[in-house]
Design a protein around this motif. Structure first.
Motif, short mmCIF file in Angstrom:
data_model
loop_
_atom_site.label_atom_id
_atom_site.label_comp_id
_atom_site.label_asym_id
_atom_site.label_seq_id
_atom_site.Cartn_x
_atom_site.Cartn_y
_atom_site.Cartn_z
N THR A 22 77.79 -108.76 67.27
CA THR A 22 79.05 -108.04 67.23
C THR A 22 78.84 -106.55 67.05
OG1 THR A 22 79.27 -108.37 64.88
CG2 THR A 22 80.25 -110.03 66.31
N GLY A 25 75.96 -104.01 61.87
CA GLY A 25 76.51 -103.20 60.80
C GLY A 25 78.02 -103.20 60.80
N ALA A 26 78.59 -101.99 60.73
CA ALA A 26 80.02 -101.89 60.56
C ALA A 26 80.77 -102.28 61.84
CB ALA A 26 80.39 -100.47 60.17
N ALA A 27 81.84 -103.03 61.66
CA ALA A 27 82.68 -103.35 62.79
C ALA A 27 83.81 -102.34 62.82
CB ALA A 27 83.25 -104.75 62.63
N MET A 29 87.42 -101.45 63.53
CA MET A 29 88.71 -102.08 63.80
C MET A 29 89.54 -101.26 64.78
SD MET A 29 88.92 -104.95 62.05
CE MET A 29 90.43 -105.52 61.28
N GLN A 32 88.87 -102.55 69.47
CA GLN A 32 88.77 -103.97 69.78
C GLN A 32 89.74 -104.28 70.90
OE1 GLN A 32 89.53 -105.83 65.94
NE2 GLN A 32 87.33 -106.12 65.73
N ARG A 92 93.99 -102.35 71.16
CA ARG A 92 94.23 -103.65 71.79
C ARG A 92 95.22 -103.51 72.92
NH1 ARG A 92 93.46 -107.56 66.65
NH2 ARG A 92 91.44 -106.69 66.25
N ARG B 89 92.30 -99.47 57.02
CA ARG B 89 91.79 -100.49 57.90
C ARG B 89 90.57 -100.02 58.68
NH1 ARG B 89 96.26 -102.99 61.27
NH2 ARG B 89 96.00 -101.08 62.42
N PHE B 95 86.96 -104.17 55.57
CA PHE B 95 87.32 -104.32 56.98
C PHE B 95 86.10 -104.11 57.86
CE2 PHE B 95 91.32 -103.30 54.96
CZ PHE B 95 92.11 -104.28 55.49
N LEU B 96 85.29 -103.10 57.52
CA LEU B 96 84.15 -102.78 58.38
C LEU B 96 83.13 -103.90 58.38
CD1 LEU B 96 83.59 -99.02 57.55
CD2 LEU B 96 84.84 -100.04 59.43
N TYR B 97 82.90 -104.50 57.21
CA TYR B 97 81.80 -105.47 57.14
C TYR B 97 82.25 -106.91 57.02
CZ TYR B 97 78.93 -101.42 56.71
OH TYR B 97 78.31 -100.24 56.99
N PHE B 99 86.25 -108.42 57.63
CA PHE B 99 87.32 -108.80 58.55
C PHE B 99 87.02 -108.36 59.98
CE2 PHE B 99 90.10 -108.49 54.61
CZ PHE B 99 90.12 -109.86 54.44
N GLY B 100 86.44 -107.19 60.11
CA GLY B 100 86.11 -106.68 61.44
C GLY B 100 85.19 -107.60 62.19
N HIS B 101 84.20 -108.14 61.46
CA HIS B 101 83.26 -109.06 62.13
C HIS B 101 83.94 -110.35 62.50
CE1 HIS B 101 79.69 -106.69 61.97
NE2 HIS B 101 79.94 -106.37 60.72
N SER B 103 87.01 -110.73 63.36
CA SER B 103 87.79 -110.59 64.59
C SER B 103 86.88 -110.34 65.78
CB SER B 103 88.91 -109.55 64.47
OG SER B 103 88.47 -108.37 63.95
N ASN B 104 85.76 -109.67 65.57
CA ASN B 104 84.84 -109.49 66.70
C ASN B 104 84.29 -110.82 67.20
OD1 ASN B 104 84.99 -106.79 67.08
ND2 ASN B 104 83.29 -106.28 65.74
N VAL B 105 83.91 -111.69 66.26
CA VAL B 105 83.36 -112.99 66.66
C VAL B 105 84.41 -113.76 67.46
CG1 VAL B 105 82.65 -115.24 65.80
CG2 VAL B 105 81.70 -113.18 64.79
N ILE B 218 95.98 -107.41 58.79
CA ILE B 218 94.55 -107.40 58.51
C ILE B 218 93.74 -107.43 59.80
CG2 ILE B 218 92.66 -108.69 57.47
CD1 ILE B 218 94.67 -109.56 55.32
N PHE B 219 94.09 -108.31 60.70
CA PHE B 219 93.26 -108.49 61.89
C PHE B 219 93.81 -107.80 63.12
CE2 PHE B 219 92.24 -112.02 59.12
CZ PHE B 219 90.88 -111.91 59.08
N PRO B 224 92.64 -112.12 67.87
CA PRO B 224 92.11 -112.53 66.56
C PRO B 224 93.21 -113.01 65.62
CG PRO B 224 91.17 -110.45 67.22
CD PRO B 224 92.25 -110.75 68.21
#
Lengths: 325, 673
Positions: A22, A25-27, A29, A32, A92, B89, B95-97, B99-101, B103-105, B218-219, B224
C-alpha cells in the motif's frame, strides 16, 4: 516455542507486505482514488453527482464531452453535498460541478487546508423559495403574499399536517430556514419533510394530477416547472442584515432566501495535474435554459442522461466549443 | 434466504423450555392460584416500586414529557470529535499508519477483483460462475446462474454488476473472516461469548445509516467506507452461527477424539470445525445476503455499482430504471443463496456415484478452469469485454407505464374499498395519530412502568431492567418526543404486518400450491432493495407516515409469513390426527391444536416483525415519516454527527426494548446458544 516464533515472524512479514503493497509507511488519506478509476490504462475522471436532476444534467454533458471529445473515461458517483466536499478533499472525486454555497466547508478545505480549489461559476443562478401551483394562484392571486398565507392554512391542510396548513419540505440535505420562517412570521403551518427529493417530486405530481392546492419549498432551476407550473410566494425581502443575523443565529431568520450563483470546485491535485480534463471543467459555463433543456430530457422524457447529453451537444456546438482546452 | 436464520439464538422453536411461558400465565378462574402465580407477584412488586417512585418523580418534574433536568446534551463533544477527525485526517498518525492502510488495502482488493472480472469479460465470467454453480450445486442451479447473468447483461447492467460483485467479494471475505474469528472466540470461551452477544445485537439493530456517517468521516466517501459499513452489518450472522456450530458439537465425538490423545488444536481442526460445517456454510450464506442488502445503502456514501444506479434512478423518479438496477441485485442474491444452500445440503451426503470420473474431484475443478479460460479467450476474440451494447432490453418504459396506470386507478375513487390515498388518510387519522398522541401524552414514568411490566412478565428482572434502561437512555439523550413518534409508527406497522402475515401464513400452510406460488414473490420482496419501492409507495400513499408504514410492511411481511407457515406445518402430525379423529372441524383444528402448538413460532414471528420493521425506520425517513428516521438522514446529509448518532442510538434503544418485550430472553440465556 520454535513454532510460535515462526508464526510471529510470518505475521510480521505479512503486515510488512501489506504496508509495502500500500505504499510503505504513511498512507495518504488525501490521495485515494476510486478503485474503478483508470482501469485498463484509460485516463479517467470521477465526477460527483448530486441527487437533483440539474446536477445530473451538468455531469451528463461534461461526461459526454470528456468521453467523446477528449478521450477520457468518466466515473460518476452520487453523493450528498457535504459528503461530496469530503470526498473531493480526498481525491475520491475530482470535481463538483454545482455547489449551492457551503461557507464552513469552503473555510476548511479551500482556505485552510488548500485541498480544494474553486473552479469558477457554472453560469446558472440558483434560487430557493416557497411555491404554489399556477392553477391555484390564478384563482387565488392573494396567496402569493406571505401575509395572506394564514388565510389559506385550512386549504393546504393534509392528514400529516395535524390541523395546520402543510408546508412541504424536501430532502434533509437541502439548505432550509423554514422552521425559523414559520415561527418568526407566525404562520399557522406545519412543515412536513418529505425526506428525499424523489418523494417530494412524486407528491407534487400527485397533487398536480388532481389539481389540488399545495405549498412547497422548492428551487430553480428545476425541470419540474415545465410539468407543473408553479408561482413563487413572496416572503419578506432578503437583506444582508437578515442574512448576517441568520448566520449567527439560524433561528432568527425572517426573510426570503438569497439568490446564489452556483459554483464549481475541483480537487487541488486534479486542478494542477488533470491536464485537458481540468482545463475543460474550469471553462464549463452555461445557462439556466441550457441546463433545463437537458434536465427535462432526462427527467420527464425518460431519456438516459447520456442520450440527453448527446442530443444537447449536437444541437449546441456554439456553446460547448468554447469550453474546449 | 429467510431472515430468521440470522438470529438463531432467539429461535424458541428449538428451545423446549420456551414453551414454559404458557404455564406461567395466570388462570383467571382461580383467584388463589393467581396470587401465587409468578406473574401476579411480579406485577405486585412493580406496583410497590411505582407507588414509591412515581410521587417522588412527579413532585420533582411535573411534566408529562421527559424532564429536561434529566437529559445530557452530547452535541458539543460529538461536534468536537467530528471537527477533530476532519482537521487531523491527513496528518495524525492514527490515520496515516492505521486507518489509511485499511482503506488502501480495501481499495487495492476491490480493484484487483474488478480488474480480474473485466479481464474475464462477460463470456468468461458467465461461463466460469455457471460451471462453478454446476459443480457445487447441480444442473438446475447452474441454469439459474446462466440465466441470471444473461439477464444482468440484457438489462444493460453488466459493468455495475461487476462493480457490485467486486465490492461484495471483498466485503463478504472480510465479514466471513472477522465474523468467523469472533465466532471462534465465542464458541471456545464462555467469557468471550458473553461479551460478544450484546455487541452483535447492537451491530444488527443499529440502523446502517447511523454508522455510515462515522465510517465516512474516518475512511472517507466511496468504496472503503462502503465495504466497512457492509462488514459491520454482515459479520454478526457469521459470528453467531460459527459460535453456535462450535458449541453444538456432539460431546460424544469430542470425548472420543480427546481419548485418542488429540491436542487442543487437532481437536479443533479435525473435529469441532468439521462438525460445525453446516452452520459455517449457513453463516456464509447469511453474510452474503446481508451484504447484498447493504449494496444500495452503501451507495449513499458512494459505493458505486448497482446500488448507485438504483439511487441515481430514484432522483429522477424513474421506477423503471431503479427496477432495472434492482433486479440484478435480487438475481445475485438468488444465485448465491441457491448455490450455497444446495452445496450445504450435499455436504452431509456421500459423494454422488455414477457419471464419468472426470466430473468428480479435482479433475472436475481443472475442467472448470480450462473451459472458463477457453470461453474467455473466445469471448475476447469475438469482441467486447463488457456486455455487447446491442443485446439489451429496455424495461424502463413498460414498468413506468404500469406504475402510472396503477397510481391513476388506485390512488382515489375506487368503488367500495376506496383509493389508496383514502386508506392512507384513514390509517393516519384512526391509528397513527391516536397512538402517537397516546404515547406522547403518557407521562414518561408511566411508559417506563409499562415497559418494565411487559418485559418482566415475559422474562426475568434482568430483562425488565434492560428494557427499562433502554427507554430511560432515550430520555437522557433528549429525544423522547421523536422516539415516541417513531415508536407509535413501529407499533402500528407491526400490528398490520402481523394481522396480514398470520392470515396469509395460515392460508399458505394449508395450501402447498399457494406456498409454492408465493415463494419467488417473497424472495423478491426480501432481497429487492427497499429504495426501489419508495417511489411507488409515495405515489400510492402520498408523503408522510403512511408510505413509510407501507414500505416497512412490505419488507417485514415475507419473514412473518414464512415463519407462520413453517410453524403451523411443523405441528406434530399425531396431535392433529387425534384431533381429526375426534371429529374436530378445520377451524377447531386450527384454533385448538395448530395455533397453540405453533405458539413458539408465532412468538418468533412477532419478534422478527418488530426487528424488521425497525430496520426500515430510516428508509421511512426518506418518504416523510419524520421523527428518528429523518434525524438519522439529516445527520448523514449535513455531516452532523450529533443529530445522526443520537437518533441512531435512540433507534437501537427502541430495538433493544422491543426485542426484550417480545422474546422470553431468560430461557435463551440459560441455554446459552
Amino acid at each position: 516455542m520454535a513454532r510460535t516464533r515462526i508464526q510471529l515472524l510470518m505475521a510480521v512479514a505479512g503486515i510488512a507486505a501489506v504496508f509495502t503493497a500500500t505504499g510503505c509507511g504513511a498512507a495518504d488519506m488525501t490521495k485515494q482514488s476510486s478503485p474503478y478509476a483508470n482501469v485498463g490504462g484509460a485516463k479517467s475522471v470521477t465526477l460527483s453527482v448530486q441527487s437533483w436532476v440539474g446536477a445530473q444534467a451538468n455531469v451528463a454533458v461534461a461526461q459526454y464531452l470528456l468521453e467523446h471529445e477528449l478521450g477520457y473515461r468518466v466515473d460518476t458517483v452520487q453523493v450528498d453535498e457535504i459528503p461530496a466536499w469530503d470526498a473531493l478533499s480526498q481525491g475520491r472525486v475530482d470535481a463538483i460541478l454545482e455547489d449551492w454555497g457551503h461557507p464552513e466547508q469552503e473555510q476548511r478545505y479551500v482556505k485552510d487546508k488548500k485541498l480544494i480549489v474553486p473552479g469558477g461559476g457554472l453560469g446558472v443562478t440558483g434560487h430557493i423559495g416557497w411555491w404554489v401551483p399556477k392553477y391555484f394562484a390564478d384563482k387565488h392571486p392573494d396567496v402569493l403574499n406571505w401575509k395572506n398565507l394564514n388565510k389559506y392554512a385550512k386549504t393546504f391542510k393534509t392528514a400529516e399536517s395535524g390541523g395546520k396548513g402543510q408546508l412541504l419540505d424536501g430532502s434533509p440535505s437541502y439548505v432550509t430556514n423554514d422552521k425559523a420562517l414559520v415561527k418568526n412570521l407566525k404562520l399557522n403551518y406545519q412543515i412536513v419533510f418529505s425526506g428525499s427529493e424523489a418523494a417530494q417530486i412524486t407528491q407534487i405530481k400527485q397533487f398536480a394530477k388532481g389539481k389540488k392546492p399545495f405549498l412547497s419549498y422548492w428551487y430553480e432551476p428545476q425541470w419540474l416547472f415545465n410539468q407543473v407550473p408553479m408561482v413563487e410566494v413572496k416572503l419578506p425581502k432578503y437583506t444582508d442584515k437578515c442574512a448576517n443575523e441568520g448566520t449567527k443565529d439560524p433561528e432568527s431568520v425572517d426573510c426570503a432566501y438569497p439568490t446564489t450563483p452556483l459554483q464549481k470546485y475541483l480537487n487541488a491535485d486534479f486542478a494542477k495535474q488533470g491536464g485537458k480534463a481540468s482545463a475543460f471543467l474550469k471553462k464549463f459555463h452555461w445557462t439556466k435554459q441550457d441546463q433545463n433543456e437537458v434536465s427535462e430530457l432526462i427527467a420527464s422524457q425518460g431519456m438516459s442522461a447520456q442520450d440527453a447529453a448527446k442530443k444537447w451537444v449536437e444541437a449546441h456546438p456554439d456553446v460547448w466549443k468554447k469550453w474546449m482546452p | 434466504m429467510s431472515a430468521t436464520a440470522t438470529r438463531p439464538s432467539t429461535d424458541p422453536a428449538t428451545d423446549p423450555a420456551a414453551t414454559g411461558t404458557a404455564a406461567a400465565e395466570p388462570r383467571p378462574s382461580l383467584l388463589s392460584s393467581a396470587v401465587r402465580s409468578p406473574a401476579a407477584r411480579k406485577l405486585a412488586a412493580l406496583v410497590v416500586i411505582a407507588a414509591v417512585l412515581i410521587p417522588l418523580a412527579h413532585a420533582k418534574w411535573a411534566s408529562g414529557s421527559w424532564p429536561h433536568a434529566l437529559t445530557v446534551d452530547v452535541s458539543g463533544p460529538l461536534g468536537d470529535a467530528s471537527d477533530w477527525i476532519l482537521d487531523n485526517r491527513d496528518s495524525h498518525w492514527i490515520f496515516l499508519y492505521f486507518f489509511g492502510h485499511i482503506s488502501n488495502v480495501i481499495i487495492i482488493g476491490v480493484r484487483a477483483v474488478y480488474v480480474a472480472l473485466l479481464a474475464l469479460g462477460w463470456a468468461g465470467v458467465t461461463a466460469g460462475l455457471t460451471l462453478i454453480a454446476w459443480r457445487v450445486a447441480g444442473v438446475r442451479i447452474a441454469v439459474t446462474t446462466l440465466v441470471s447473468f444473461a439477464i444482468c447483461g440484457l438489462l444493460g447492467m453488466w459493468v455495475p454488476t461487476m462493480q457490485t460483485l467486486a465490492l461484495m467479494a471483498i466485503a463478504v471475505t472480510a465479514s466471513v473472516v472477522i465474523g468467523g474469528l469472533l465466532g471462534l472466540a465465542g464458541g471456545l470461551s464462555e467469557w468471550a461469548f458473553r461479551v460478544l452477544r450484546p455487541v452483535l445485537d447492537t451491530m444488527q439493530v443499529l440502523p446502517a445509516f447511523a454508522y455510515l456517517l462515522p465510517v465516512v468521516m474516518i475512511f472517507g466517501n466511496g468504496v472503503p467506507g462502503a465495504v466497512l459499513a457492509t462488514v459491520i452489518y454482515a459479520a454478526p450472522p457469521m459470528a453467531r452461527l460459527t459460535a453456535l456450530g462450535l458449541r453444538g458439537a456432539d460431546a460424544g465425538v469430542l470425548e472420543a477424539v480427546t481419548s485418542l490423545g488429540a491436542t487442543w488444536r487437532q481437536r479443533l481442526l479435525s473435529a469441532r470445525l468439521p462438525l460445525a460445517r453446516k452452520e459455517l456454510l449457513l453463516g456464509i450464506n447469511q453474510t452474503i445476503m446481508m451484504a447484498l442488502s447493504m449494496a444500495v445503502i452503501a451507495s449513499v456514501i458512494g459505493g458505486g455499482g448497482l446500488g448507485d444506479r438504483v439511487y441515481q434512478a430514484l432522483s429522477s423518479v424513474d421506477v423503471g430504471k431503479a427496477l432495472a438496477a434492482g433486479l440484478p441485485i435480487v438475481l445475485l442474491a438468488v444465485v448465491m443463496d441457491r448455490t450455497i444452500g444446495s452445496a450445504g445440503e450435499r455436504l452431509g451426503e456421500p459423494p454422488a456415484e455414477g457419471g464419468p470420473r472426470l466430473l468428480r474431484g479435482w479433475p472436475a475443478w481443472a475442467g472448470v478452469a480450462v473451459v472458463t479460460a477457453v470461453i474467455t479467450v473466445v469471448g475476447r476474440l469475438t469482441g467486447s469485454q463488457t456486455w455487447p451494447t446491442g443485446w439489451t432490453v429496455a424495461i424502463e418504459e413498460p414498468v413506468n407505464q404500469f406504475k402510472e396506470w396503477m397510481v391513476d386507478h388506485l390512488y382515489t375513487g375506487v368503488p367500495v374499498v376506496g383509493g389508496t390515498a383514502d386508506w392512507a388518510a384513514h390509517y393516519v387519522k384512526w391509528i397513527l395519530d391516536p397512538l402517537r398522541e397516546g404515547l406522547q401524552g403518557l407521562p414518561w414514568y408511566a411508559v417506563l412502568l409499562i415497559v418494565a411490566a411487559l418485559a418482566w412478565l415475559i422474562g426475568t428482572w434482568a430483562t425488565a431492567l434492560t428494557a427499562t434502561a433502554a427507554m430511560a437512555a432515550i430520555g437522557v439523550l433528549g429525544v423522547w418526543e421523536p422516539s415516541m413518534d417513531t415508536l407509535s409508527q413501529v407499533l402500528a406497522a407491526v400490528f398490520v404486518t402481523l394481522v396480514l402475515g398470520f392470515a396469509i401464513g395460515i392460508w399458505a400452510a394449508r395450501s402447498t400450491r399457494l406456498e409454492r406460488m408465493m415463494r419467488p414473490v417473497l424472495d423478491m420482496f426480501q432481497t429487492m432493495p427497499q429504495f426501489v419501492y419508495l417511489i411507488p409507495v409515495v405515489a400510492l400513499f402520498g408523503v408522510g407516515r403512511a408510505p413509510a408504514a407501507a414500505a416497512a410492511i412490505v419488507y417485514a411481511l415475507p419473514a412473518v409469513i414464512r415463519i407462520t407457515t413453517q410453524g403451523i406445518r411443523n405441528v406434530d402430525p399425531a396431535a392433529l390426527e387425534s384431533a381429526r379423529s375426534l371429529g374436530a372441524t378445520q377451524g377447531q383444528q386450527l384454533r385448538q391444536v395448530q395455533l397453540p402448538l405453533a405458539r413458539p413460532a408465532l412468538l418468533l414471528a412477532v419478534n422478527q416483525g418488530v426487528v424488521l420493521v425497525l430496520a426500515v425506520v430510516v428508509i421511512g425517513g426518506l418518504v416523510g415519516s419524520g421523527a428518528l428516521g429523518y434525524d438519522v438522514l439529516f445527520g448523514l446529509a449535513q455531516g452532523d454527527l450529533a443529530t445522526g448518532l443520537v437518533a441512531g442510538t435512540a433507534i437501537v434503544c427502541l430495538g433493544l426494548m422491543l426485542d426484550r418485550v417480545t422474546q422470553p430472553t431468560s430461557r435463551r440465556d440459560r441455554k446459552g446458544a
